[in-house]
Design an enzyme around this catalytic site. Sequence first.
Site, PDB file in Angstrom:
ATOM      1  N   ALA A  45     -44.157  39.793  -0.711  1.00  0.00           N
ATOM      2  CA  ALA A  45     -45.225  39.180  -1.503  1.00  0.00           C
ATOM      3  C   ALA A  45     -45.512  37.754  -1.043  1.00  0.00           C
ATOM      4  O   ALA A  45     -46.658  37.377  -0.794  1.00  0.00           O
ATOM      5  CB  ALA A  45     -44.860  39.197  -2.989  1.00  0.00           C
ATOM      6  N   HIS A 267     -31.159  52.665 -10.016  1.00  0.00           N
ATOM      7  CA  HIS A 267     -31.456  53.578  -8.902  1.00  0.00           C
ATOM      8  C   HIS A 267     -30.399  54.668  -8.838  1.00  0.00           C
ATOM      9  O   HIS A 267     -29.211  54.381  -8.886  1.00  0.00           O
ATOM     10  CB  HIS A 267     -31.493  52.795  -7.587  1.00  0.00           C
ATOM     11  CG  HIS A 267     -32.203  53.505  -6.485  1.00  0.00           C
ATOM     12  ND1 HIS A 267     -31.712  54.655  -5.901  1.00  0.00           N
ATOM     13  CD2 HIS A 267     -33.378  53.249  -5.859  1.00  0.00           C
ATOM     14  CE1 HIS A 267     -32.549  55.063  -4.962  1.00  0.00           C
ATOM     15  NE2 HIS A 267     -33.575  54.224  -4.924  1.00  0.00           N
ATOM     16  N   SER A 285     -31.351  55.204   0.401  1.00  0.00           N
ATOM     17  CA  SER A 285     -32.769  55.343   0.099  1.00  0.00           C
ATOM     18  C   SER A 285     -33.115  56.635  -0.637  1.00  0.00           C
ATOM     19  O   SER A 285     -32.559  57.706  -0.377  1.00  0.00           O
ATOM     20  CB  SER A 285     -33.574  55.289   1.400  1.00  0.00           C
ATOM     21  OG  SER A 285     -34.910  55.665   1.187  1.00  0.00           O
ATOM     22  N   ARG A 331     -36.761  57.991 -10.821  1.00  0.00           N
ATOM     23  CA  ARG A 331     -35.438  57.377 -10.737  1.00  0.00           C
ATOM     24  C   ARG A 331     -34.715  57.323 -12.073  1.00  0.00           C
ATOM     25  O   ARG A 331     -33.498  57.521 -12.140  1.00  0.00           O
ATOM     26  CB  ARG A 331     -35.575  55.966 -10.147  1.00  0.00           C
ATOM     27  CG  ARG A 331     -35.991  55.984  -8.697  1.00  0.00           C
ATOM     28  CD  ARG A 331     -36.306  54.607  -8.162  1.00  0.00           C
ATOM     29  NE  ARG A 331     -36.604  54.671  -6.733  1.00  0.00           N
ATOM     30  CZ  ARG A 331     -36.943  53.632  -5.989  1.00  0.00           C
ATOM     31  NH1 ARG A 331     -37.053  52.432  -6.557  1.00  0.00           N
ATOM     32  NH2 ARG A 331     -37.186  53.772  -4.705  1.00  0.00           N
TER      33      ARG A 331
END
Length: 639
Positions: A45, A267, A285, A331
């Site tokens: 960002a 997660h 991941s 998730r």
Amino acid sequence: MAILDAKIPEGSLAEKWTNYKNSVKLVNPANKKKLDIIVVGTGAAGSSAASALGELGYNVKVFCYQDSPRRAHAIASQGGINATKNYQNDGDSVYRLFHDMIKGGDFRAREANVYRAAEVSNQVIDHYTALGVPFARDYGGSLTNRSFGGVQVSRTFYAKGQTGQQCMLAAYSSLNRQISKGTVAMFSRREMLDLVLVDGKARGIITRNLVTGELERHSAHAVVLATGGYGTIYYLSTLAIQSNGTAAWKAHLKGALFANPSFVQIHPTSIPQLNEYQSKLTLMSESLRNDGRIWVPKEKNDKRHPNDIPEEERDYYLERRYPAYGNLVPRDVGSRAAKERCDAGYGVGPTGLAVYMDFRDAIKKQGDKTIEAKYGNLLELYNTITGINPYKEPMQIYPSAHYTMGGLWVDYNLMTTIPGLYAIGEANFADHGANRLGAASLMQCSGDGYFILPFTISDYMADQIKTPRIPVNLKEFDEAEENVRKRLEKLISINGTQTPTSFHKRLGKIMWDYCGMARNEEGLKKAAELVKELKHEFWTDLKVPGNLNELNQEIEKAGRIADFFDLAGLLITDALNRKESCGAHFREESQTPDGEAQRNDDEYLYVAAWEFKGEERPHQLHKEKLKFEEVEVKVRIYK
């Protein structure tokens, strides 16, 4: 008293952003050269925002506490980045991505912001491709995709298992281009310790040079926070160890409302904690769930080697409970399902707090080389950390603190409740509701920085062209710097016996045990008391060696942990207030008979924005009512 005005443009959802861009106030090139903007943070960002604003001609100062923007935590976004190119011709569209995000967030996000994020996603992919990101391609040379949780299309672009690192390198290169042109000035190894307001507007920051210890003043016409989330409040998390919530919290203390602080993503696929000495956990991941099947033994406390457990004695519980999505459920759903199995006695590994993720069937069908091409660096990382070869036996995984959907409240312009202060990326609350979908973080951060903020900040900067450069010798800067100095001196003068890390570790355990994957009123109230007691102990027995005028990482830690104590109190307050389950916020008192989250839309269909009212005083709750005009608010079903 703060008044919430989201400033959502008129028109249909699909036309709002276009209408906004057509009507927003502009700043001509000559005037941009007179205007200064501070950007704090250099992740996906911050780097994208600083480079885009510099390209437009603004004078930009950008700050990071690392030695290089390349070390920003955005590099850890392993699995991919979403966009609605629909190269697979599988029915994807801007609307479908928008709907998946609204549904995935359990209908606790603002429609207009989410649709805009989906709308600019294709621009993000085009831009990163032009910058040289080596996205995976199919045999014909076109960019290829894979799936992530909570969706039924393939829209995730990826660069093996290092997408975040490759996108970060691209953003860094665009930032360096502006640094070399002189439009952006880079200040590394600086930590923002306070926000400076002049006449109620954000006009600068106080930073500490982490090498020399010197306090510095920096002024600008506007300040942009791109400082990430606060997931390290749990101590053990998938985040970089130095990730923290201090910059956002300092802005909150100056009047920026903090929205939905209890919305913290857990997660489902982290490497389990291996010992008591760990300082962080490692993410595996979500992309691995495309080919990895998650299971536990059907027999409780089964200590057999996983390869010795036959197929008929394995419970592929996600495929059993959620056949429509299988292993690619969102998730929050996947995390709670793993916790439920482990709590019921079916967990594996030395502690029983793990489940298996197995590539056996994928390797049989596709071969080692294909799996290595997709996930090689991730599987190698797992092997290095655990000593287990995931090509030969299943991975062990367990949920971990990962991402914060909560953050500073912003309007459609991405401006906080402080005029001139913007928050982008994970630092704001705007796009993910109560649960973020996978591969949406890079998408939001890059979209905010490259394609949204450069438009929205123009609307404010157009009114600043008559404002001369802000001098740093104003009394507001004097007061802010003095307050920072006094706080640092107070921390170092305690001279107790316990290290900052020891307090952080204990705080993290309290938060994980009582305000983690599952929460209830009794536990939250207990957590509030425990945090209060630990905070008192911190301020009476903290030991910070060294002094302020040198490289001193212990004083850095101490300041961040002191802020975490206050943030923890607000997080618990927010979780107590929201007596419903939604997304990652799971109140055990509010669940369906089969254990799914049960929302209460009649009472809690709002953004909870909290206002700081002073030390030792309770925060004030402001509610932004959520209105859904394009989607039907209904129970999330992934079965």
